[in-house]
Design an enzyme around this catalytic site. Sequence first.
Site, mmCIF file in Angstrom:
data_model
loop_
_atom_site.group_PDB
_atom_site.id
_atom_site.type_symbol
_atom_site.label_atom_id
_atom_site.label_comp_id
_atom_site.label_asym_id
_atom_site.label_seq_id
_atom_site.Cartn_x
_atom_site.Cartn_y
_atom_site.Cartn_z
ATOM 1 C CG ASN A 1 -8.597 -4.873 -4.229
ATOM 2 O OD1 ASN A 1 -7.951 -5.423 -3.345
ATOM 3 N ND2 ASN A 1 -9.498 -3.947 -3.973
ATOM 4 N N GLY B 1 -9.200 -5.720 6.152
ATOM 5 C CA GLY B 1 -9.285 -5.050 7.439
ATOM 6 C C GLY B 1 -8.231 -5.484 8.446
ATOM 7 N NE ARG C 1 -8.168 -9.533 -4.252
ATOM 8 C CZ ARG C 1 -9.280 -8.987 -3.799
ATOM 9 N NH1 ARG C 1 -10.393 -9.096 -4.492
ATOM 10 N NH2 ARG C 1 -9.311 -8.315 -2.664
ATOM 11 C CD GLU D 1 -7.182 -1.999 -0.613
ATOM 12 O OE1 GLU D 1 -6.108 -2.296 -0.063
ATOM 13 O OE2 GLU D 1 -8.262 -2.539 -0.316
ATOM 14 C CD GLU E 1 -4.474 5.840 3.750
ATOM 15 O OE1 GLU E 1 -4.026 5.384 2.692
ATOM 16 O OE2 GLU E 1 -5.666 5.724 4.100
ATOM 17 C CE LYS E 2 -7.377 14.437 9.792
ATOM 18 N NZ LYS E 2 -7.218 14.612 11.249
ATOM 19 C CE LYS F 1 -4.234 -1.937 1.942
ATOM 20 N NZ LYS F 1 -3.869 -3.342 1.737
#
Length: 452
Positions: free
Chosen positions: A290, A165, A292, A288, A200-201, A116
């Site tokens: 992904n 998560g 896939r 982000e 991150e904010k 990330k």
Amino acid sequence: MFSKILVSNRGEIACRVIRTCKKMGIKTVAVYSEADADAPHVKMADESYCIGKPRVHESYLQMEQIINTAKQAGAEAIHPGYGLLSENHEFARKCTEAGITFVGPTANVIENMGSKVAARIKMIEAGVPVVPGTEQALADMSEAIQVAEKMGYPVMLKASAGGGGIGMQIVQNQVELTKAFEGNQKRAQMFFGNGDMYIEKYIENPRHIEIQLLADRYGNTVYLWERDCSVQRRHQKVVEEAPSPFIDIETRMKMGEVAVKAAQAIGYENAGTIEFLIDEQKNFYFLEMNTRLQVEHPVTEEITGLDLVEEQIRIAAGEALRWVQEDINPAGHAIEVRIYAEDPTTFFPSPGTITNLDLPNGEGLRHELAVHGSSTVTPFYDPMIAKLISTGATRKEAIDRLLAALDQYNIEGIKTNIPMLKQVVSHEAFINGEATTQFVEQYIHVKTTKSK
């Protein structure tokens, strides 16, 4: 075109890929663990091979075993589905080295977007808006505290290699950050083999909206509009829908154009998704990528009429995209809910044997099943039973059909999360299109009731 594909996955996504392969006249090879010998995907495939014991690291994550099985069966390609090895750059590289096509992006792209922190840097370079945050992994707790104080609480602590998560936590002050840092770092190291953390904010009451992309090896890229995945529990998606009830056409097109720009900047190929957070003023920020197929891909298929698995396979086989942006004209509305073997009062997994399974039938309903009427949901894997997708000409029609279907769903022998799903979809805030990522925490309080 390939004549035979090995599906390196299990459950409903393995069945989903096999179904499209059959439609395309492609033979399929299933792999399975000892615990999945009676699983639906094993029966659906033309050939099936046991590759190990129940635990994933002894079966579905055995890269060499899977590749050797593909060679043995004469499969020219491997479709990884999602989860498991789908975003493992080492596996993609090993497939290529073995002369087998990996149905997905290149190993280098997977590696670059898998971190990330690295992905944030790539997006900043491409001019994509990102949530303010660190551009390098945090050295230690001391640096985390300094960054958070400079940025201002609340902040979001994240694992660089995380997903689902795991390793992610909102922290409101230094005390919470101190407690969270070491614990999340250990979890990230355990689940992903990488304990790097960044900050991150935290954006208050955001929506989680993602753009589906298709890109071929010739530089052609299109976006298939958006999915709204704001209804989440512990940072895991519960309900997804397309299109989003929140954004307007101008924002929709702007997000799509930015997503295409981001994909082209990294030389992306195959199906992929750019995820964004969007605030109350409709400012959006890269979250982000992904690399896939997504669990929620059916809602995009329902509004566009495209088979995303077929598009993946055609791209992997070297075909150019069959569509230009002007061809993608979505119609109607689609909503997906994930039905899990969970205790509806605690949300803990509730494995066991299904003794009866009755599915609702009706116009605008689609089922993606991971089980059959006598399946055993084991503790070794994700406890998803099925995905239920409803489609309607309007969002209201899709909601009405979904609620009626949830009332008719009958799964006996195990507990499920259906009571929670009913609460979500029937809640006034959801019906009015007002759900943010805080929706479940704010509104959903499941009562102790007997689950069907």
